[in-house]
Design an enzyme around this catalytic site. Structure first.
Site, PDB file in Angstrom:
ATOM      1  N   HIS A   1      57.339  60.436  87.544  1.00 48.17           N
ATOM      2  CA  HIS A   1      58.392  61.280  86.960  1.00 48.17           C
ATOM      3  C   HIS A   1      58.601  62.492  87.871  1.00 48.17           C
ATOM      4  O   HIS A   1      57.649  62.993  88.466  1.00 48.17           O
ATOM      5  CB  HIS A   1      57.963  61.713  85.547  1.00 48.17           C
ATOM      6  CG  HIS A   1      59.089  62.346  84.782  1.00 48.17           C
ATOM      7  ND1 HIS A   1      59.506  63.627  85.024  1.00 48.17           N
ATOM      8  CD2 HIS A   1      59.882  61.876  83.785  1.00 48.17           C
ATOM      9  CE1 HIS A   1      60.509  63.918  84.213  1.00 48.17           C
ATOM     10  NE2 HIS A   1      60.759  62.859  83.449  1.00 48.17           N
TER      11      HIS A   1
ATOM     12  N   GLU B   1      66.572  58.807  87.180  1.00 49.63           N
ATOM     13  CA  GLU B   1      66.686  60.064  86.435  1.00 49.63           C
ATOM     14  C   GLU B   1      67.091  61.166  87.401  1.00 49.63           C
ATOM     15  O   GLU B   1      66.223  61.755  88.075  1.00 49.63           O
ATOM     16  CB  GLU B   1      65.335  60.431  85.808  1.00 49.63           C
ATOM     17  CG  GLU B   1      64.823  59.438  84.791  1.00 49.63           C
ATOM     18  CD  GLU B   1      63.921  60.133  83.794  1.00 49.63           C
ATOM     19  OE1 GLU B   1      64.292  60.176  82.621  1.00 49.63           O
ATOM     20  OE2 GLU B   1      62.872  60.656  84.192  1.00 49.63           O
TER      21      GLU B   1
HETATM   22  P1  PGA Z   1      65.749  64.555  78.757  1.00 53.37           P
HETATM   23  O1  PGA Z   1      64.467  64.091  79.607  1.00 53.37           O
HETATM   24  O2  PGA Z   1      66.196  63.379  77.938  1.00 53.37           O
HETATM   25  O3  PGA Z   1      65.260  65.701  77.919  1.00 53.37           O
HETATM   26  O4  PGA Z   1      66.800  64.973  79.750  1.00 53.37           O
HETATM   27  C1  PGA Z   1      64.414  62.833  80.209  1.00 53.37           C
HETATM   28  C2  PGA Z   1      63.140  62.690  81.012  1.00 53.37           C
HETATM   29  O5  PGA Z   1      62.721  63.643  81.674  1.00 53.37           O
HETATM   30  O6  PGA Z   1      62.529  61.609  81.013  1.00 53.37           O
END
Ligand code: PGA
Length: 265
Positions: free
Chosen positions: A104, A174
């Site tokens: 992540h 992401e």
């Molecule tokens: P968020 O986070 O939905 O709060 O934008 C997603 C993540 O970091 O996996």
């Protein structure tokens, strides 16, 4: 390439207490029953709740017999040994996890995880029977410079260098600028990115399912999941609110009842 149900992964990050986690799961289960969603969820979605390590057994215990599975937010790439503070794949399996989020952007930024570390984690997770969720994504500058594809492909290339071919994994795109920011790229943009990545020889050596993550909520989840190459979402903030997350699940289960795209090899 095969397609299963759409993945919904709830990343609770470093939030909650024993009591609030218990409340959240309790409310979630109650709303799933009240809205009569149980059958729809189990046939169309694969939902994973990913609490912090200490709350994994609690969540497992509470969700047994329900269409909710357990995942973790990280793991060490060694099986066991003198790694103070770390949690290994056997421990995750032992408490009932079958999936683990890896690489992540918050771990890359705050814990200096390198592509080599992340690749070793992906390989070990898959070897031990945990579904790896490899997170990738560009920053605002790369997005503005239209370097999303090259940045993401390079991140995947560096990471998969350590991962045996034919490994099955989920890749969650992401964008760093979208996480927790209340803004997202267009669903069509994300879909195009996945379609283009799926044509790459590198990607075709693996069994990859693509997910989108970053400010996903009940209102926009439908736009992502109706795209042919987006096979799930990683949800942060909204997954900590039982009502908001139930709405998201309800919409998701309604929109995924259609065939998905595939690439010719
Ligand atoms: P968020 O986070 O939905 O709060 O934008 C997603 C993540 O970091 O996996």
């Amino acid at each position: 390439m095969t397609w299963g149900p759409a993945h919904i992964i709830a990343n609770w990050k470093m939030h909650g207490t024993m009591q609030t986690c218990q409340r959240l799961v309790f409310d979630l289960l109650e709303q799933i029953e009240a809205k009569n969603l149980r059958d729809d969820l189990s046939s169309h979605l694969k939902i994973h709740l990913c609490p912090s390590f200490p709350y994994l057994p609690l969540v497992k215990h509470m969700t047994m017999g329900h269409p909710l599975h357990l995942g973790a937010q990280d793991m060490h790439y060694e099986e066991q040994g003198p790694f103070t503070g770390a949690v290994g794949p056997y421990m995750l399996k032992d408490v009932g996890c079958d999936l683990v989020i890896l690489g992540h952007s918050e771990r890359r930024a705050h814990f200096r995880e390198s592509p080599t570390d992340i690749g070793q984690k992906v390989a070990k997770a898959a070897e031990k029977g945990l579904t790896p969720v490899l997170c990738v994504g560009e920053d605002q500058a790369a997005y503005a410079a239209k370097k999303t594809f090259s940045t993401v492909l390079e991140q995947i290339r560096e990471t998969l260098a350590r991962v045996p071919q034919s490994t099955k994994l989920l890749i969650a795109y992401e964008p760093i600028w979208a996480i927790g920011a209340g803004k997202t790229p267009a669903a069509t943009e994300v879909n195009q990115l996945f379609e283009d990545l799926g044509r790459e020889k590198l990607i075709q050596k693996y069994y990859v399912t693509f997910l989108y993550g970053g400010s996903v909520n009940g209102k926009n989840v439908g736009s992502f999941l109706t795209q042919p190459y987006i096979n799930g979402v990683l949800v942060g903030g909204v997954s900590l609110q039982s009502a908001g997350f139930t709405d998201l699940l309800e919409t998701a289960s309604q929109v995924v009842r259609r065939p998905k795209g595939t690439w010719s090899k």
